[in-house]
Motif scaffolding. Structure first.
Motif, PDB file in Angstrom:
ATOM      1  N   CYS A  11      38.770  -9.564  34.363  1.00 29.01           N
ATOM      2  CA  CYS A  11      39.502  -8.318  34.098  1.00 29.01           C
ATOM      3  C   CYS A  11      39.237  -7.284  35.188  1.00 29.01           C
ATOM      4  O   CYS A  11      40.163  -6.614  35.650  1.00 29.01           O
ATOM      5  N   LYS A  12      37.994  -7.168  35.595  1.00 28.09           N
ATOM      6  CA  LYS A  12      37.664  -6.222  36.657  1.00 28.09           C
ATOM      7  C   LYS A  12      38.317  -6.616  37.967  1.00 28.09           C
ATOM      8  O   LYS A  12      38.799  -5.769  38.714  1.00 28.09           O
ATOM      9  N   GLU A  13      38.352  -7.907  38.240  1.00 30.19           N
ATOM     10  CA  GLU A  13      38.989  -8.388  39.473  1.00 30.19           C
ATOM     11  C   GLU A  13      40.493  -8.134  39.448  1.00 30.19           C
ATOM     12  O   GLU A  13      41.075  -7.695  40.439  1.00 30.19           O
ATOM     13  N   LEU A  14      41.135  -8.382  38.313  1.00 28.61           N
ATOM     14  CA  LEU A  14      42.566  -8.124  38.187  1.00 28.61           C
ATOM     15  C   LEU A  14      42.848  -6.635  38.345  1.00 28.61           C
ATOM     16  O   LEU A  14      43.801  -6.239  39.034  1.00 28.61           O
ATOM     17  N   ASP A  15      42.031  -5.800  37.753  1.00 32.45           N
ATOM     18  CA  ASP A  15      42.162  -4.355  37.889  1.00 32.45           C
ATOM     19  C   ASP A  15      42.088  -3.954  39.358  1.00 32.45           C
ATOM     20  O   ASP A  15      42.924  -3.196  39.852  1.00 32.45           O
TER      21      ASP A  15
END
Length: 76
Positions: A11-15
């Motif tokens: 999720c952090k990477e996609l963000d």
């Protein structure tokens, strides 16, 4: 509709990826050296990526990427 499950790290990477893409498109849309048709295409793509980002971004972060103007008209 398509659903996906992500862990916290994903999720952090996609963000991060979506924010960087939005930043890059904002820069490109403000570049007057680019043809109007190219900037129009970027604006349409920006709208799609922004909606993706809006699904999970907090309102404070989202406001940084909200555009005030409408999509520029392409030459016909």
């Amino acid at each position: 509709m398509l659903g996906m499950l992500f862990n916290e790290k994903e999720c952090k990477e996609l963000d991060y990826v979506l924010r960087k893409e939005l930043d890059e498109m904002l820069l490109d849309m403000s570049d007057t050296r680019l043809d109007q048709d190219i900037r129009y295409a970027i604006a349409l793509r920006y709208k799609t990526v922004f909606r993706m980002y809006a699904r999970f971004a907090p309102a404070k972060e989202l406001s940084k990427y909200a555009r005030r103007g409408r999509v520029p008209q392409s030459k016909q």
